[in-house]
Design a protein around this motif. Structure first.
Motif: not given
Length: 445
Positions: A80-105
């Motif tokens: 899942a992390e790799g798929t989102i990274a490829a589709l949005s053109h960001v790195g996997p580490d950034q995907v994890q960070e964005i995921y954590d930041h938005g979990f409060t929503n």
């Protein structure tokens, strides 16, 4: 790295794309898994919420790691992390960070589901039915609250050395009774309108009121009030006053509410007005130093006497079905069931604890069926079994206990198994006990 630094390091459009993919993807995963498992449970004539819980376990920290709270410290599913990274053109580490930041929503959506569910529970409370079976329902309810609370709290303390506050949370979770599950089974077996059926429903209503008052006090204590007698008495008094006022308003506030609702013409007036009352009640509860959950339940009680009650129920139920699903899945997703692995010697105490909680939960509620006086023959076992399922109410206790951070992984898993076990056993045992005597049981009170 905070979000502003992340935006500077990566293009804003890519970050926005990743956020959207994550937020929408989470809902796809949660709703698909929850509905698939709920459909499976319903086909086995079991409560749908069991499916939602199991779905959470499967996609959470104990399963696929698709839904993962940041505080669990786990790594997202690599695919899942790799798929989102490829589709949005960001790195996997950034995907994890964005995921954590938005979990409060996602947690905010789950909180709406919790409050809406409690509002609906209060709305569906039949106060007139409670009065009709009076003393019997009150006796069953009081026994069904005091006995499991005492067994759970003191049993965990003296047998397992659990600290007082977590033990109280577990004991409080054991006081719950799921009126929805019991009413569904009793109605299906044509036992709902018997005196025993009405006793169970009346006692379950009072159980909800007492249990949520206990919950409000315990959550406040977990917030740092401590165990000195003064603050505890103050919280109990505030909760009692709050519920009494809500019961009074359920008899007096409905006519002005109905008058106002009759004059509103814009679409959606029923659900908006109902949620406004719920929000005001939640605000008032927090202002009293109580938990918003008690306010949501009180808001439902206040509108339970409205002429538009059924219209409110029909408007709120789809919202509950959607948002409460997120709440139940999040509970399951945070449960680390590895602590119940029987092949790990370190987990044996947790497994024994789970077995104790389940046994105490069953025995204490069944015993409530023998706690009332009756002038004629009565099916006491059916009354006790009807009080057994903790269902969604027990999960609300567990969810709030988890959010406060006072429950350890072993106790969280043990409470979850207690809730799931009683929710699974109650419909099965009720059908076995009542199936033979179902014919002609529809005698009215």
């Amino acid at each position: 790295m905070d979000m502003s630094s992340l935006l500077l390091a990566t293009g804003g459009h890519q970050i926005e794309a990743a956020e959207t993919l994550i937020e929408v993807g989470r809902f796809i995963v949660i709703l698909f898994a929850a509905r698939a498992l709920a459909e499976l449970m319903v086909r086995f004539r079991l409560p749908a919420i069991l499916g939602e819980l199991v779905a959470g376990v499967l996609i959470g920290v104990s399963g696929l790691h698709l839904i993962l709270a940041p505080e669990l410290g786990g790594q997202l599913n690599a695919l899942a992390e790799g798929t989102i990274a490829a589709l949005s053109h960001v790195g996997p580490d950034q995907v994890q960070e964005i995921y954590d930041h938005g979990f409060t929503n996602l947690q905010a959506v789950a909180k709406i589901g919790l409050l809406a569910l409690l509002f609906l529970t209060g709305l569906e409370s039949e106060l007139d039915e409670l009065m009709a079976v009076g003393g019997q329902a009150i006796t069953v309810a009081l026994t069904g609250v005091v006995l499991p609370f005492a067994l759970g709290t003191f049993g965990l303390q003296f047998l397992f050395g659990v600290p007082l506050l977590p033990a109280i949370f577990a004991g409080a979770a054991m006081t719950a009774t799921s009126i929805g599950i019991t009413a569904s089974v009793l109605g299906e077996l044509k036992f709902l309108r018997t005196r025993e059926g009405q006793t169970v429903i009346g006692a379950a209503v009072l159980d909800d009121i007492l249990g949520i008052v206990i919950l409000a006090v315990v959550v406040a204590l977990a917030g740092g009030e401590g165990f000195s007698l003064g603050p505890i008495l103050k919280l109990v008094a505030a909760a009692a006053v709050f519920v009494v006022v809500a019961l009074f308003l359920s008899r007096t506030a409905a006519p002005p509410f109905d008058w106002l609702l009759d004059r509103l013409k814009a679409p959606g007036e029923v659900v908006v007005a109902a949620f406004l009352v719920m929000s005001l009640a939640c605000f008032a509860a927090q202002a009293f130093g109580l938990e918003a959950a008690l306010g949501a339940f009180a808001g439902g009680l206040i509108l339970s006497g409205s002429r538009h009650r059924h219209a409110i129920e029909e408007a709120v139920k789809p919202l509950v079905a959607l948002f409460a699903t997120v709440f139940f899945v999040l509970i399951g997703s945070g449960m680390d069931l590895s602590v119940l692995n029987p092949f790990d010697a370190a987990n044996h105490e947790g497994l024994v604890m789970a077995g104790f909680l389940l046994a105490a939960a069953v025995v204490s509620k069944v015993a409530a069926g023998w706690s009332y006086l009756s002038s004629g023959p009565t099916n006491r076992l059916a009354v006790g079994l009807g009080m057994m399922p903790r269902g969604e109410v027990g999960l609300i206790f567990l969810g709030l206990g988890t959010q406060t951070g006072v429950l350890g992984p072993s106790l969280e898993a043990a409470i979850l198994l207690m809730v799931m076990g009683t929710t699974f056993l109650a419909p099965v045992l009720l059908r076995l006990v009542l199936a033979n005597g179902a014919e002609g049981a529809e005698a009215t009170v």
